[in-house]
Scaffold this motif. Structure first.
Motif, short mmCIF file in Angstrom:
data_model
loop_
_atom_site.label_atom_id
_atom_site.label_comp_id
_atom_site.label_asym_id
_atom_site.label_seq_id
_atom_site.Cartn_x
_atom_site.Cartn_y
_atom_site.Cartn_z
N LEU A 8 -8.46 3.22 -2.71
CA LEU A 8 -8.02 2.59 -1.46
C LEU A 8 -8.61 3.32 -0.26
O LEU A 8 -8.99 2.70 0.74
CB LEU A 8 -6.48 2.59 -1.38
CG LEU A 8 -5.88 2.02 -0.08
CD1 LEU A 8 -6.16 0.53 0.05
CD2 LEU A 8 -4.39 2.28 -0.02
N SER A 15 -6.89 -2.28 4.44
CA SER A 15 -6.80 -2.64 3.01
C SER A 15 -5.44 -2.20 2.48
O SER A 15 -4.86 -1.23 2.95
CB SER A 15 -7.89 -1.93 2.20
OG SER A 15 -9.15 -2.24 2.73
N THR A 16 -4.94 -2.91 1.50
CA THR A 16 -3.58 -2.61 1.01
C THR A 16 -3.50 -2.50 -0.50
O THR A 16 -4.36 -2.96 -1.23
CB THR A 16 -2.58 -3.72 1.43
OG1 THR A 16 -2.99 -4.96 0.84
CG2 THR A 16 -2.50 -3.86 2.93
N ARG A 17 -2.42 -1.88 -0.92
CA ARG A 17 -2.04 -1.85 -2.34
C ARG A 17 -0.54 -2.13 -2.40
O ARG A 17 0.22 -1.64 -1.55
CB ARG A 17 -2.28 -0.47 -2.95
CG ARG A 17 -3.71 -0.11 -3.19
CD ARG A 17 -4.32 -0.90 -4.35
NE ARG A 17 -5.68 -0.45 -4.62
CZ ARG A 17 -6.73 -0.78 -3.88
NH1 ARG A 17 -6.60 -1.55 -2.83
NH2 ARG A 17 -7.94 -0.32 -4.20
N ASP A 18 -0.14 -2.90 -3.38
CA ASP A 18 1.28 -3.18 -3.57
C ASP A 18 1.74 -2.63 -4.91
O ASP A 18 1.04 -2.78 -5.91
CB ASP A 18 1.54 -4.68 -3.52
CG ASP A 18 1.36 -5.22 -2.11
OD1 ASP A 18 2.24 -4.96 -1.27
OD2 ASP A 18 0.33 -5.87 -1.85
N LYS A 40 4.40 -0.56 -0.36
CA LYS A 40 3.13 -1.12 0.11
C LYS A 40 2.38 -0.02 0.83
O LYS A 40 2.95 0.69 1.65
CB LYS A 40 3.41 -2.28 1.07
CG LYS A 40 2.19 -3.11 1.40
CD LYS A 40 2.57 -4.23 2.38
CE LYS A 40 1.42 -5.21 2.58
NZ LYS A 40 1.30 -6.16 1.46
N ILE A 42 -0.96 0.89 3.13
CA ILE A 42 -1.99 0.29 3.98
C ILE A 42 -2.94 1.39 4.47
O ILE A 42 -2.49 2.40 5.00
CB ILE A 42 -1.34 -0.43 5.19
CG1 ILE A 42 -0.31 -1.45 4.68
CG2 ILE A 42 -2.40 -1.10 6.06
CD1 ILE A 42 0.81 -1.73 5.64
N ARG A 43 -4.19 1.16 4.29
CA ARG A 43 -5.21 2.13 4.73
C ARG A 43 -5.22 2.21 6.26
O ARG A 43 -5.30 1.19 6.93
CB ARG A 43 -6.58 1.68 4.21
CG ARG A 43 -7.75 2.52 4.68
CD ARG A 43 -7.78 3.83 3.95
NE ARG A 43 -9.06 4.50 4.11
CZ ARG A 43 -9.24 5.63 4.81
NH1 ARG A 43 -8.22 6.20 5.41
NH2 ARG A 43 -10.43 6.18 4.87
N THR A 44 -5.09 3.45 6.77
CA THR A 44 -5.19 3.66 8.22
C THR A 44 -6.42 4.53 8.49
O THR A 44 -7.13 4.92 7.55
CB THR A 44 -3.94 4.39 8.76
OG1 THR A 44 -3.82 5.65 8.10
CG2 THR A 44 -2.68 3.58 8.54
N VAL A 48 -3.00 6.79 5.07
CA VAL A 48 -2.36 5.53 4.70
C VAL A 48 -0.99 5.43 5.36
O VAL A 48 -0.35 6.43 5.65
CB VAL A 48 -2.17 5.41 3.17
CG1 VAL A 48 -3.51 5.31 2.45
CG2 VAL A 48 -1.34 6.56 2.61
N ARG A 51 4.85 1.86 3.37
CA ARG A 51 6.06 1.10 3.66
C ARG A 51 6.77 0.89 2.34
O ARG A 51 6.15 0.58 1.33
CB ARG A 51 5.73 -0.26 4.26
CG ARG A 51 5.02 -0.16 5.58
CD ARG A 51 4.55 -1.51 6.01
NE ARG A 51 5.44 -2.05 7.02
CZ ARG A 51 5.19 -3.17 7.69
NH1 ARG A 51 4.12 -3.89 7.40
NH2 ARG A 51 6.02 -3.59 8.60
N GLU A 78 8.76 3.75 6.62
CA GLU A 78 7.45 3.40 7.15
C GLU A 78 6.91 4.69 7.71
O GLU A 78 7.40 5.19 8.72
CB GLU A 78 7.57 2.33 8.23
CG GLU A 78 6.22 1.90 8.73
CD GLU A 78 6.27 0.60 9.53
OE1 GLU A 78 6.69 -0.43 8.97
OE2 GLU A 78 5.91 0.64 10.71
#
Ligand SMILES: [Zn+2]
Ligand SMILES: [Zn+2]
Length: 174
Positions: A8, A15-18, A40, A42-44, A48, A51, A78
């Motif tokens: 990721l 981009s995300t992963r769940d 979840k 999320i790429r920052t 990341v 959440r 979060e």
């Protein structure tokens, strides 16, 4: 609840992963506590954003009657986690200054959710947990759990409503 985010981190921001969660974890009182819900990631820019919404079932001992019961709590989080190693070069990176003391990914780009969950569970549970609002506790005489049984000790003690009258009587007798 350990996720490897190496792939990721090579993907563009956003981009995300769940992940679905249905796992046990070690809570405040050892035991096998349970977490169910979702995570979840999320790429920052620097790492990341994590959440999560998890239902936690934590086993606790009642502070009055010492019986074990299940305590339910919902974790919503979060939080940004920062990479400590650059996924492209493999070189160590210093997280941004404002990230002091916050969550980091490990050197293999792993995210350890169980540690978050454990920390949360520890801060979230009441200091003096009660198995029910009106837990009757244990009999101070015989140790019986008064939620489950009515012991005989009560019968021998004086009804509190008569106590003042009894005092008056003994006073007048002296
Ligand atoms: Zn209790
Ligand atoms: Zn008793």
């Amino acid at each position: 609840m350990h996720y490897n985010l190496a792939q990721l981190l090579k993907e563009p921001t956003g981009s995300t992963r769940d992940y679905e969660v249905d796992e046990s974890f070690t809570g405040p009182e050892d035991g096998s506590d349970r977490a169910q819900g979702w995570v979840k990631v999320i790429r920052t820019h620097h790492g990341v954003l994590v959440r999560a919404k998890l239902d936690l079932r934590v086993k606790l001992s009642c502070s009055r009657c010492i019986s074990q019961f299940e305590y339910g709590s919902e974790l919503t989080m979060e939080e940004e986690c920062f990479a400590t190693v650059d996924p492209e070069t493999g070189r160590k990176v210093d997280p941004p200054e404002e990230a002091d003391g916050v969550a980091h990914l490990d050197a293999q780009h792993g995210l350890d959710m169980s540690e978050f969950v454990r920390q949360y569970a520890i801060t979230e549970v009441p200091i003096k947990p009660l198995c029910r609002d009106k837990c009757l506790g244990l009999c101070t005489e015989c140790g019986a759990n008064l939620n489950e049984e009515k012991c005989k000790c009560e019968a021998s003690s004086i009804d509190p409503r008569w106590e003042s009258l009894a005092e008056l009587l003994t006073e007048s007798l002296e």
